[in-house]
Design an enzyme around this catalytic site. Structure first.
Site, mmCIF file in Angstrom:
data_model
loop_
_atom_site.group_PDB
_atom_site.id
_atom_site.type_symbol
_atom_site.label_atom_id
_atom_site.label_comp_id
_atom_site.label_asym_id
_atom_site.label_seq_id
_atom_site.Cartn_x
_atom_site.Cartn_y
_atom_site.Cartn_z
ATOM 1 N N GLU A 169 -3.057 7.610 -4.703
ATOM 2 C CA GLU A 169 -3.408 7.093 -6.041
ATOM 3 C C GLU A 169 -4.633 7.799 -6.588
ATOM 4 O OE1 GLU A 169 -3.693 2.817 -6.005
ATOM 5 O OE2 GLU A 169 -1.727 2.641 -5.091
ATOM 6 N N ARG A 174 0.840 -1.189 0.000
ATOM 7 C CA ARG A 174 0.000 0.000 0.000
ATOM 8 C C ARG A 174 0.884 1.251 0.000
ATOM 9 N NH1 ARG A 174 -3.417 -2.574 -1.783
ATOM 10 N NH2 ARG A 174 -5.501 -3.036 -0.972
ATOM 11 N N HIS A 182 -0.440 0.029 -10.134
ATOM 12 C CA HIS A 182 -1.142 -0.879 -9.212
ATOM 13 C C HIS A 182 -1.652 -2.134 -9.934
ATOM 14 C CE1 HIS A 182 -3.405 -0.898 -5.114
ATOM 15 N NE2 HIS A 182 -3.090 -2.111 -5.482
HETATM 16 C C1 DGY Z 1 -5.264 -5.939 -3.179
HETATM 17 O O1 DGY Z 1 -5.907 -6.954 -3.458
HETATM 18 O O2 DGY Z 1 -5.229 -5.475 -2.047
HETATM 19 C C2 DGY Z 1 -4.470 -5.311 -4.290
HETATM 20 O O3 DGY Z 1 -3.927 -4.105 -3.946
HETATM 21 C C3 DGY Z 1 -5.290 -5.207 -5.553
HETATM 22 O O4 DGY Z 1 -5.391 -6.456 -6.069
#
Ligand code: DGY
Length: 324
Positions: A267, A238, A285
């Protein structure tokens, strides 16, 4: 029995939609963009269940708006977008999509490690520009990966998969995590270390911790200053775990050697200056963006929601204490 009403906040793979359509009336945001807050709250007013994305904030106001809600299934493994405590207080089950995207995300972390270390994107641009004059002994020197120390932040499923893959490159492994992972240690000889040690000893650091108040901005000017000047930081977790302005400072001033990012603090925006840096590889991402992962996420989210609507146990529920 009356068919339940389900809302999906953005188009997801048909595999999941088809499962739901067998027994539910399914409405899907027809536009391929995140809904605004107002649109989201309006759309969920009458529905029994929702599948949403990491870009949807699932909080008290959402639960107030979704007054018939029997369950919420996140189409993501990360769930920092959900106020789980609030859901639990209201006895609403919520779920995420672990496992199905573990290998895809771990593989992308490796793609970033190699892309940064061997300057793959930067040198691809040289070829496309037509400016390459032929092979030269001093050109485009990168960093070795094999035998270097890999530091893993967050030794859950994805962090552990990245560590297992590192064995193919003979890399000593260290990890920083709240609790120990004995299975990982037995499989890979990974050693649990303090955050300080992770910073000081790693040649590559790969971030796989969830975003929590403790991990937000864990990487900042101060932590970059404690890393090796030759180190590379990779983030497929993240964005806000890294203070992105500080990363730009560290990359610009040679405090660390490079960074590979798949996620960003704000983002879809990036910190000013990041896109100009040749020692950063920047992806939009895409950690889970393979067919099998995305289909798996859709099916798992659908199975979670169907269980919630039937008052059964969802396979990957986050707040099992709400089950009777
Ligand atoms: C998640 O699943 O948390 C990713 O960031 C997106 O697939």
């Amino acid at each position: 029995m009356q068919r339940k009403k389900v809302f999906i906040t953005r188009k997801i793979p048909q595999a999941g939609v088809a499962l739901l359509e067998k027994s539910c009336d399914v409405m899907i945001n027809p536009e391929d963009r995140p809904l605004s807050r107002e649109e989201l709250l309006a759309k969920v007013a009458e529905v029994d269940g929702v599948i949403g994305l990491l870009t949807d904030k699932i909080d008290a106001a959402f639960f107030d708006a979704a007054k018939n809600l029997k369950g919420y299934a996140n189409y993501a493994v990360g769930y920092d977008n959900i106020d789980v405590a609030e859901a639990t207080r209201r006895k609403i089950p919520v779920s995420n999509t672990p496992d199905v995207l573990t290998l895809a995300t771990a593989e992308l972390a490796w793609a970033l490690i190699f892309a940064v270390a061997r300057r793959v994107v930067e040198t691809d641009a040289v070829m496309r520009s037509g400016t390459w004059t032929g092979w030269g002994p001093l050109q485009f020197i990168g960093l070795d990966v094999s035998g270097k120390t890999l530091g893993i932040l967050g030794a859950g499923r994805i962090g552990a998969a990245v560590a297992r893959m590192a064995q193919g490159f003979g890399m000593p492994l260290i990890y920083y995590n709240r609790s120990s992972n004995p299975e990982l240690e037995a499989q890979t000889k990974a050693r649990k270390v303090s955050f300080d040690e992770l910073l000081a000893q790693s040649d590559f650091i790969s971030i796989h911790a969830p975003l929590t108040p403790e991990t937000r901005h864990l990487f900042n000017r101060e932590s970059f200053s404690r890393m090796k000047r030759t180190a590379v930081l990779v983030n497929t977790g993240r964005g806000p775990i890294i203070k992105e302005d500080d990363l730009v400072w560290a990359l610009r001033n040679g405090v660390i050697a490079g960074a590979g990012l798949d996620v960003y603090e704000f983002e879809p925006r990036m910190a000013e200056g990041l896109s100009e840096l040749k020692n950063a590889v920047l992806l939009p991402h895409i950690g889970s963006a393979t067919n099998s992962s995305r289909d798996g996420m859709a099916e798992l989210a659908a199975r979670n929601l169907l269980a919630m609507l039937a008052s059964a146990r969802p396979p990957t529920i986050l707040n099992p204490e709400v089950l009777g």
